[in-house]
Scaffold this active site. Structure first.
Site, mmCIF file in Angstrom:
data_model
loop_
_atom_site.group_PDB
_atom_site.id
_atom_site.type_symbol
_atom_site.label_atom_id
_atom_site.label_comp_id
_atom_site.label_asym_id
_atom_site.label_seq_id
_atom_site.Cartn_x
_atom_site.Cartn_y
_atom_site.Cartn_z
ATOM 1 N N GLN A 82 0.826 -1.210 0.000
ATOM 2 C CA GLN A 82 0.000 0.000 0.000
ATOM 3 C C GLN A 82 0.864 1.267 0.000
ATOM 4 O O GLN A 82 0.484 2.288 0.572
ATOM 5 C CB GLN A 82 -0.933 0.000 1.215
ATOM 6 C CG GLN A 82 -2.157 -0.873 1.054
ATOM 7 C CD GLN A 82 -3.132 -0.341 -0.009
ATOM 8 O OE1 GLN A 82 -3.061 0.801 -0.425
ATOM 9 N NE2 GLN A 82 -4.030 -1.189 -0.443
ATOM 10 N N SER A 83 2.021 1.175 -0.635
ATOM 11 C CA SER A 83 2.956 2.301 -0.612
ATOM 12 C C SER A 83 2.373 3.580 -1.229
ATOM 13 O O SER A 83 1.882 3.567 -2.366
ATOM 14 C CB SER A 83 4.217 1.911 -1.385
ATOM 15 O OG SER A 83 4.997 3.038 -1.668
#
Ligand SMILES: Cc1ncc(COP(=O)(O)O)c(C=O)c1O
Length: 358
Positions: A82-83
């Site tokens: 989920q960068s």
């Protein structure tokens, strides 16, 4: 001209991809400040023109600016599943006509299989990556160093197949990327001057260190009589992703400064990059009660959103410093963006199910 003035000119002359709307807003948080007992201002890097970008667009502007000048056609970067950084890289690449490959830790979401390039089951940042057309590579459970290594390997592979690829490391915290935040410090200096505010500190969330290092380089570029010349720049660590965080951030600041001809090796000590280490909780991505409270309080008093992985840990650090008496106003909270994780069921839903502790 002094060395500082020359460096400042060099910084402003760096090629940029030109993305985003600047300056981002700066305003006071009256209700939030009253609730915690201090004057607080917020720098809104969550408010921007590029696909809900956040802090990393400042870094990608310089990294892509150089890559475009070098004739590159493909960005390869990396991060957690989920960068925010990877998602910003994907958006910045789309907005400049570059191809983008993302190497993300973890496996594909839900029941999608490895080759599902439509990204079935993707939420939040992962969904946005697919929307802007990035190619996502799921790297499995790997360390941050291994992720960066995979990026380099993929760049070499793409080059062999005739592309002109370039790499941005985890967090886009290369020395050049970090300089985006040296520019940002000059941006806020002008805004604070207009508002007539002399801050007691600038507080932000830190992990890979580019934001912290860049702000510190920017501070070295202001005039000695500027109210920002000695301002503490406090990084609240959200993940302890380096063995020795202070050392890493210091080295990054020194290297970034050297790109614009500024030698900080002697004048900057590791303690000039103030770090707060008590908000990490169980580690990167782990929720903490203090961060959940910070999310709640800011949303209910100001309708500004922060996320449990990054920005809420920074805000929780600020609240703790005020409550312990270590910090008084006016404080600037640098909102680095990153509310997107709220839309991932793993991160968002537990927040509304919990009992408030304040
Ligand atoms: C929302 C947000 N805040 C803060 C950070 C930390 O910034 P840096 O990587 O420059 O330390 C990140 C990094 O991904 C982020 O996404």
């Amino acid at each position: 001209m002094s060395a500082r003035e020359v460096a400042r000119e060099q910084l402003l002359a760096l090629p940029s991809a030109g993305l985003g709307a600047w300056p981002t807003p700066l305003h006071r948080l009256d209700r939030f400040g009253a609730a915690i007992g201090a004057e607080v201002w917020i720098k809104r890097d969550d408010v921007q023109g590029v696909a809900l970008a956040g802090n990393k667009i400042r870094k990608f502007n310089l990294v892509l600016g150089q890559a475009l000048a070098d004739g590159c056609d493909t960005l390869v970067t990396a991060g957690a599943a989920q960068s925010n950084s990877a998602r910003t890289g994907a958006a910045a690449a789309a907005a400049t006509g570059l191809d983008c490959h993302l190497v993300l830790s973890g496996g594909p979401p839900g029941d999608a299989d490895e080759d599902d390039d439509a990204g079935a089951g993707s939420t939040a940042n992962l969904l946005l990556n697919h929307l802007v057309g990035a190619t996502v590579h799921h790297a499995g459970v790997v360390s941050w160093d291994e992720l960066n290594q995979r990026v380099d390997d993929l760049v070499a592979e793409l080059d062999t197949s005739g592309r002109r690829a370039f790499a941005a490391p985890v967090g886009c915290s290369s020395p050049l990327g970090s300089l985006g935040f040296a520019r940002a410090l000059l941006e806020i200096e002008a805004q604070l001057d207009t508002a007539g505010v002399t801050p007691s500190a600038i507080v932000h969330t830190t992990t890979s260190g580019g934001t912290h290092a860049g702000l510190v380089v920017g501070r070295a570029l202001v005039e000695p009589r500027s109210p920002l010349a000695d301002v503490p720049i406090i990084g609240v660590d959200a993940g302890r992703i380096h063995e020795d965080v202070a050392f890493q951030h210091h080295a990054l600041a020194v290297e970034a400064a050297s790109l614009i001809g500024l030698d900080l090796a002697v004048d900057l000590s590791t303690t000039d990059l103030t770090l707060v280490d008590d908000q990490v909780g169980e580690g990167y991505g782990a929720h903490t009660a203090a961060a959940a409270d910070a999310i709640d309080l800011l949303a209910r008093t100001e309708a500004v959103l922060v996320d449990p992985v990054y920005s809420a840990k920074g805000l929780a650090g600020l609240i703790a410093l005020v409550h312990s008496g270590e910090l008084g106003g006016p404080i600037v909270f640098w909102h680095t963006g990153g509310y997107h994780a709220l839309f991932d069921p793993h991160h968002g839903a537990p927040l509304i199910r919990r009992k408030r502790t304040y």
